[in-house]
Design an enzyme around this catalytic site. Sequence first.
Site, mmCIF file in Angstrom:
data_model
loop_
_atom_site.group_PDB
_atom_site.id
_atom_site.type_symbol
_atom_site.label_atom_id
_atom_site.label_comp_id
_atom_site.label_asym_id
_atom_site.label_seq_id
_atom_site.Cartn_x
_atom_site.Cartn_y
_atom_site.Cartn_z
ATOM 1 N N ASP A 277 0.851 -1.189 0.000
ATOM 2 C CA ASP A 277 0.000 0.000 0.000
ATOM 3 C C ASP A 277 0.884 1.236 0.000
ATOM 4 O O ASP A 277 1.626 1.479 0.960
ATOM 5 C CB ASP A 277 -0.911 -0.001 1.233
ATOM 6 N N ARG A 279 -0.263 4.430 -0.448
ATOM 7 C CA ARG A 279 -1.045 5.654 -0.297
ATOM 8 C C ARG A 279 -0.636 6.463 0.926
ATOM 9 O O ARG A 279 -0.221 5.922 1.946
ATOM 10 C CB ARG A 279 -2.533 5.304 -0.178
#
Length: 354
Positions: A277, A279
């Site tokens: 991930d 983000r």
Amino acid sequence: MAAWDDAVAGLRAGGTVLLTDEARDGAAHLVAPSPLHLDAVSRHGRGDIMVAVAPHADVGPVAQGIEVVRAAPRTGGVLLVPEPVEAAHDLVAAAGVAGPAVLRAAALPGGVLARAGEARAFAARLGLPRLSIQDVVAHRLATETIVEEVASAQLPSLYSDQPLEVHAFRGLLDGTEHLALVRRPGGLGPFGPEPLVRLHSECLTGDALGSLRCDCGDQLRGALKQIGEDPQGGVVVYLRGQEGRGIGLANKIRAYALQERGLDTVEANAELGFPADMRDYGIAVQILAALGIARLRLLSNNPRKRSALERYGVAVAERRALRIGPNPHNATYLETKRIKLGHDLAGVKAVSEQ
């Protein structure tokens, strides 16, 4: 922040800082104002070390087993690219080791970053200050404005009995445009003390094209419906540029192809050279601040979102799960999210989010 102050003071004194990367399970790096200083610290460890310096830095002689790699930070630094080289350059610049004119030229003499297999251990032995890449991001977000509102209008919606406000924001570092879909109690009144907020990462395939590989589209519609009904009002922050948990649209399609060969979503990202991930929610935090929201109830199955918001100073009174049922095409994907990414899916195997 004490850790930040200690790191900056250490660099100003010519010392070395341990830089960790929470997105990569705490992978450790060293940042120092010169390769020679890093060389001295490295002798307390074992194994080869890579030193990344700015393109025109004068590194001088280095010890055997140290490889010098020249690297420049990419545009926007750690706020756009939360990677070790960018964080090291931003940290060294904040310590005043180099002037801002050098930063603008994307050449930072003295900015040094190294990887060492036992960095954390010997850094602890030497009492080196410790800071994470995410701490560098948080400091820059607290001291810089990286987003501006550029337009707003009314948006009649299927999911609310009154028009939503739609606010368009533009990132000042990369020009990416984001939206905030806002429902206020009574249409014009202020938010309640804890409005309901969803941070939704753009998913073209799920949100717009009806893909059954994920539950993103259903989560977006479910969030709009819940916010449309909540007595305290709320916001859906629609974050563009976060396709595929940050790897981009084309890479997401490449990841799909790898999943068709038997890899799960986390393994596919790793095969492509990405963390599970990528983000960051700094833009979302500044959008919420622009809307006057500092305390909220978070609509998410992902505990890491809560941690990210709290790191940036947002008070999360509650995290509410967003329950979406599975379909035959996404059950394995969602179960992988539950097991490997820690999503809160107790009792509902296929509840997840991009």
